[in-house]
Design a protein around this motif. Structure first.
Motif, mmCIF file in Angstrom:
data_model
loop_
_atom_site.group_PDB
_atom_site.id
_atom_site.type_symbol
_atom_site.label_atom_id
_atom_site.label_comp_id
_atom_site.label_asym_id
_atom_site.label_seq_id
_atom_site.Cartn_x
_atom_site.Cartn_y
_atom_site.Cartn_z
ATOM 1 N N GLN A 157 24.172 8.066 -13.744
ATOM 2 C CA GLN A 157 25.371 7.226 -14.226
ATOM 3 C C GLN A 157 25.371 7.419 -15.760
ATOM 4 N N SER A 158 24.249 7.356 -16.316
ATOM 5 C CA SER A 158 24.759 7.202 -18.060
ATOM 6 C C SER A 158 24.025 8.447 -18.582
ATOM 7 N N GLN B 210 6.990 6.143 -21.097
ATOM 8 C CA GLN B 210 7.153 5.705 -20.100
ATOM 9 C C GLN B 210 6.175 5.951 -18.843
ATOM 10 N N ASP C 92 14.390 -1.119 -15.437
ATOM 11 C CA ASP C 92 14.643 0.305 -15.744
ATOM 12 C C ASP C 92 16.185 0.604 -15.970
ATOM 13 N N ASN C 93 17.156 -0.156 -15.036
ATOM 14 C CA ASN C 93 18.529 0.194 -15.087
ATOM 15 C C ASN C 93 18.850 -0.179 -16.472
ATOM 16 N N HIS D 11 19.363 9.997 -16.079
ATOM 17 C CA HIS D 11 20.070 8.966 -15.237
ATOM 18 C C HIS D 11 21.480 9.679 -14.741
ATOM 19 N N ILE E 289 17.533 -0.545 -19.257
ATOM 20 C CA ILE E 289 16.940 0.513 -19.986
ATOM 21 C C ILE E 289 17.818 1.930 -20.164
ATOM 22 N N ALA E 290 18.099 2.314 -18.736
ATOM 23 C CA ALA E 290 18.850 3.512 -18.707
ATOM 24 C C ALA E 290 20.332 3.512 -18.846
ATOM 25 N N THR E 291 20.912 2.219 -18.375
ATOM 26 C CA THR E 291 22.267 2.091 -18.491
ATOM 27 C C THR E 291 23.181 1.029 -19.244
ATOM 28 N N ASP E 292 22.010 0.295 -19.679
ATOM 29 C CA ASP E 292 22.622 -0.931 -20.463
ATOM 30 C C ASP E 292 23.154 -2.051 -19.624
ATOM 31 N N ARG F 101 21.541 9.301 -19.487
ATOM 32 C CA ARG F 101 20.283 9.184 -20.664
ATOM 33 C C ARG F 101 19.062 9.399 -19.864
ATOM 34 N N ALA F 102 18.087 9.828 -20.833
ATOM 35 C CA ALA F 102 16.859 10.260 -20.465
ATOM 36 C C ALA F 102 16.126 9.197 -19.950
ATOM 37 N N ARG F 103 15.170 9.472 -18.828
ATOM 38 C CA ARG F 103 14.366 8.606 -18.295
ATOM 39 C C ARG F 103 13.216 9.133 -17.512
ATOM 40 N N ARG F 104 12.511 8.355 -17.018
ATOM 41 C CA ARG F 104 11.411 8.918 -16.001
ATOM 42 C C ARG F 104 12.097 9.608 -14.729
#
Ligand code: SF4
Ligand code: SF4
Lengths: 652, 260
Positions: free
Chosen positions: B18-19, B60, A377-378, B16, A380-383, B21-24
């Motif tokens: 930190q980033s 997801q 998950d990390n 998210h 995917i979301a933060t590279d 970015r889209a997520r669950r």
């Protein structure tokens, strides 16, 4: 005499049965998925692959290689001649004498097989394999006797009396039947001799023909995400034996149960529930159907899995493998160190199979154990695997004055920093490397925050979707800039960039030298661009990282670098291509399958046994694993760190 | 376990920290997890939003083990409340699960309350688990600070928001998510005029008063570090008739100028 017609009949019958068995076996392999193979070229190349590549591996065990040449070579020759002399009935003294010669050779080999089997090491399978040497002996002796008359040594009708004749005939026929059943029938109906039949074809139709002739092919094959994911009934990765490629199934069948893989496997030694030999045998059980009741080798070490009695693991070509045949923990114990693949005389690809099955568990079932899901998950979301802010990737280099590709667009060398950027210990390696680059006046730049995880961990954990997404995005970034060389201190990123990114139709790395930092530093030293002074510390040993050594064949550069410091390496017993894994690869620290010991501890024992005070490594992951071993223990340092500390600053 | 209760989990696109970015969304994913443990594959997933957006986050959610999800199509600036309420009512929802607040957008945390008001259903906020459902009444565990729980009973249908204390969501499987069917239901969009004139700018971190802990023992320090806001005053009413208790609450609300 009865034997005159009985012998040809027996030989013919068994040949026919063997033929039927062969067709049946081939049909089993054909249950696998289609895979393009150059059939003709493969068959033509097979003898050379056998004599050169396979024997190159067998050669590591001199005893066994000579034994095998005598036995195997003798048998193939003898069998061909038996057909000519005893089946077709060609009456030629020359042929008969040649047959006697072949049989004697086989006999000698068989004696050595027999000797080894008297007190077999634990890695060898017992069961049917114990009767094989006897049948080899019987075959050679019986046919020797039977060929004597044809060779003119004994008269065709020497006098024994009627009773004697009958008795002799009976005994000889029984022996012929016994040995031929093993050698011909057993070859295609699943006996120990199967390895000769399947092995030969496996060499011909190997999925990685690049491996022959001294080549290397270690990159994993990508999952076809577009086609597979949406076609009904298809799954990503391998759920059932029939999801393997057909030549993978064939490869499993080639296993001789020599257990060399087992002897090298770090997970097995650590008491984790993995044994590569058993795994391959379970794959055979899977596509042939049935249970593992005939398996007579060591099992998976873990108690929980061992609790399964022999015969309890069930499989079928269309049964989900992790549903009763193999425990998922077995698959997650593997560090993908490739020690098994390197050691396997039959050139079987264990790691491919393991990752294929992991792909199913991760991509279709969402069952990556322990920290697996969180890490994915990390990523995917933060590279990056630990979920740090992507914008903090370059913080480590705040005081390093490094050019960013974004600004300079072009540099001689691109330094691929890898996720070590987020880890304080790894940052020491990165800084040391930068110090060296600067000392050598290398025109270098980094991607900074534009860099992403290489995808290594995601891919080994079975998440090929995430790997491919990262690879494509990284390639798109790389494609914007101009550089001749890409260097990285991380062998895992190195492997991905060098061997796995090529599958995604990008020319970003075309014409670029992708190098590990030890290779690059070695070039600098050789070119005289770095001045270093001799190392005066104590004894030093060197740990070959799996992804540098076995995956990329770089054994020399690190050793030459250490030699340039005047260090004489105290080699560990397991070094070079036989290096033992540190336990850090393949996502193993993430899935963290319990064993009796930790792989890193065993590796540190290897280090300690050389008496070294320092172990040099070339990988941040190895550094982390080995430094995780409780003190007191030798110091762990990356070669870049050692080199940087011996650097002679040249002021100009 | 519960044959005829229709459970809905509402999904939002998370973000998210930190980033960006889209997520669950963490809590919405917990709503799916709880729904899955309650009714398995009979769970209904609903997202109200634009059908044009990248659907990878929705997939997801579906990849947690569901063959399909419903997308209530809404325009970009729509107020999703009316159509969501209508959809839930039309589909005879029994239990509606969702996170306490969204991770993006307004993130006011008002949606569950407004939904409850509109539907006239009870709401239980910050639940940790639903233990049992019998004869139209659910046994629910509320999450309290420091791992405490309070058991309450709620009559169906109701709305529940999930605390982070609820079971963590299971892993999503890429393949099954990819194959999940997204059923787009077109529905009327009500333009949210208010937000149209809003200007959105990045939040600035506010200065925070440092917490000085004068604890003497390790246990006290631990407590101070882990305690959620516990509210100072307050009064527990145990005596009296329900009417008297209601009056006391009403008086308090008047006094605090919550209602006028
Ligand atoms: S790759 Fe390494 S850990 Fe995995 S099975 Fe082979 S030897 Fe064992
Ligand atoms: S897989 Fe290879 S190394 Fe292992 S037992 Fe079989 S033949 Fe030997």
């Amino acid at each position: 005499m009865i034997l005159d017609w009985l012998l040809p009949t027996l030989i013919l019958t068994l040949l026919v049965l063997a033929g039927i068995g062969a067709v049946r076996r081939m049909n089993m392999w054909r249950a696998g998925q289609a895979e393009k193979v150059d059939i003709i070229a493969g068959l033509l190349a097979m003898p050379k692959r056998y004599l050169h590549d396979l024997h190159h591996v067998v050669e590591r065990d001199k005893y066994m290689s000579r034994t095998h040449v005598a036995t195997g070579g003798g048998f193939v020759l003898a069998m061909a001649l038996v057909i000519l002399v005893h089946l077709i009935g060609i009456e030629s003294k020359v042929l008969s004498w040649m047959l006697l010669g072949a049989l004697s050779m086989m006999f000698c080999g068989a004696v050595f097989v027999f000797k080894r089997r008297r007190n077999p090491p634990s890695r060898l399978s017992k069961g049917p394999w114990m009767r094989l040497p006897k049948n080899l002996l019987i075959f050679s002796v019986t046919f020797f006797v039977l060929t004597l008359p044809a060779a003119g040594v004994l008269p065709a009708s020497f006098t024994l009396g009627v009773m004697g004749q009958w008795f002799l005939t009976l005994v000889l026929s029984a022996l012929v039947l016994m040995s031929l059943s093993e050698m011909l029938f057993g070859m295609t109906w699943g006996g120990p001799m199967k390895h000769a039949f399947a092995g030969a074809l496996h060499l011909a139709f190997h999925r990685r023909p690049e491996r022959f002739g001294g080549g290397r092919s270690t990159g994993l094959k990508p999952v076809d995400l577009e086609d597979n994911a949406l076609a009904s009934g298809k799954v990503l990765g391998v759920a059932k034996p029939s999801d393997f490629k057909w030549n993978q199934l064939l490869g499993f069948d080639a296993c001789v149960q020599c257990g060399r893989c087992e002897a090298m496997c770090p997970a097995f030694a650590a008491g984790q529930p993995l044994n590569p030999k058993k795994l391959i045998q379970d794959m055979v059980v899977g596509f042939a159907g049935g249970t593992d009741e005939h398996y007579a080798g060591s099992r998976y070490p873990d108690k929980a899995v061992e609790g399964k009695a022999v015969g309890e693991a069930k499989g079928g070509v269309d049964h989900i493998i992790t549903d009763g045949l193999i425990n998922p923990e077995t698959l997650w114990s593997c560090t993908t160190c490739r020690a098994c693949v390197e050691e396997c005389p039959m050139m079987i690809e264990h790691v491919d199979a393991i990752v294929d099955m992991r792909r199913f568990l991760t991509l279709e079932k969402g069952e990556t154990p322990n920290k697996g899901a969180e890490i994915l998950d990390n990523i995917i979301a933060t590279d990056n695997p630990n979920g740090y802010a992507p914008a903090s990737r370059t913080h480590w280099a705040a005081d390093q004055n490094l050019n960013l590709m974004k600004d300079v667009k072009k540099a001689e060398v691109l330094f691929w920093v890898s996720d070590g950027a987020f880890d304080m210990r790894s940052q020491r390696i990165l800084r040391s490397f930068v110090t060296l680059l600067k000392a050598a006046n290398v025109d270098v730049a980094i991607l900074g925050d534009e860099e992403r995880d290489s995808g290594d961990v995601a891919r080994r954990l079975g998440d090929d979707a995430t790997f491919q997404s990262l690879a494509k995005r990284n390639l798109a970034t790389l494609g914007q800039y101009e550089f001749k060389t890409l260097v990285t201190t991380d062998p895992h990123a190195f492997h991905c960039l060098k061997n796995e990114y090529g599958d995604f139709g990008s020319d970003a790395l075309e014409g670029v030298d992708v190098l590990h930092h030890t290779t690059f530093l070695n070039q600098l030293i050789k070119a005289g661009r770095l001045q270093v002074e001799g190392f005066k510390g104590g004894k030093v040993t060197y740990h070959d990282p799996c992804y540098l050594g076995r995956y990329n064949g770089e054994y020399e550069a690190p050793r030459e670098l250490l030699a340039s410091l005047g260090i004489e390496i105290e080699e560990m017993e397991r070094s070079g291509y036989r290096s033992r894994c540190c336990g850090g690869g393949g996502g193993a620290p993430i899935t963290d399958i319990p064993g009796e010991r930790r792989i890193a501890d065993m590796r540190m024992e290897d280090v300690v046994s050389t008496g070294a005070e320092m172990v040099a490594v070339g990988c941040q992951q190895c550094t982390a694993m080995l430094e995780g071993v409780v003190e007191p223990r030798p110091v762990v340092k990356d070669i870049a760190e050692i080199l940087a500390s011996q650097l002679i600053e040249v002021h100009s | 376990m519960l044959p005829d209760v229709k459970v809905f989990s509402l999904l939002s696109i998370g973000r998210h920290p930190q980033s960006g970015r889209a997520r669950r969304a963490e809590q919405d994913a917990r709503a799916v997890e709880l729904g899955l443990t309650l009714v398995g594959r009979d769970l209904n997933l609903v997202h109200a939003g634009s059908a044009q957006q990248d659907d990878s986050v929705l997939r997801q959610y579906a990849g947690m083990g569901l063959p399909a999800l419903t997308l209530l199509e809404q325009e970009e600036n729509a107020d999703i409340l009316p159509s969501l309420a209508k959809f839930l009512q039309n589909n005879q929802a029994g239990i509606v699960l969702m996170g306490v607040r969204a991770e993006s957008g307004e993130s006011s945390g008002m949606l569950p309350y407004l939904l409850a008001e509109k539907l006239g259903w009870p709401i239980v906020s910050r639940i940790a688990d639903i233990v049992d459902i019998k004869e139209g009444v659910a046994d629910v565990l509320l999450a309290l600070p420091r791992g405490q729980r309070r058991a309450v009973q709620v009559a169906l249908p109701f709305i529940a928001t999930l605390d982070n204390a609820a079971s963590a969501p299971r892993q999503t499987a890429y393949g099954s998510g990819l194959r999940a069917k997204i059923e787009v239901v077109s529905s009327e969009s009500t333009v949210d005029d208010l937000t149209l004139n809003w200007q959105v700018s990045p939040a600035k971190p506010r200065p925070k008063r440092m917490k000085v802990v004068k604890a003497k023992t390790a246990a006290d320090r631990f407590k101070a570090a882990t305690a959620k806001l516990a509210g100072g005053g307050g009064q527990v009413l145990k005596e009296g008739t329900p009417a008297e208790k209601a009056q006391a609450i009403f008086d308090l609300l008047l006094e605090e100028k919550v209602i006028r």
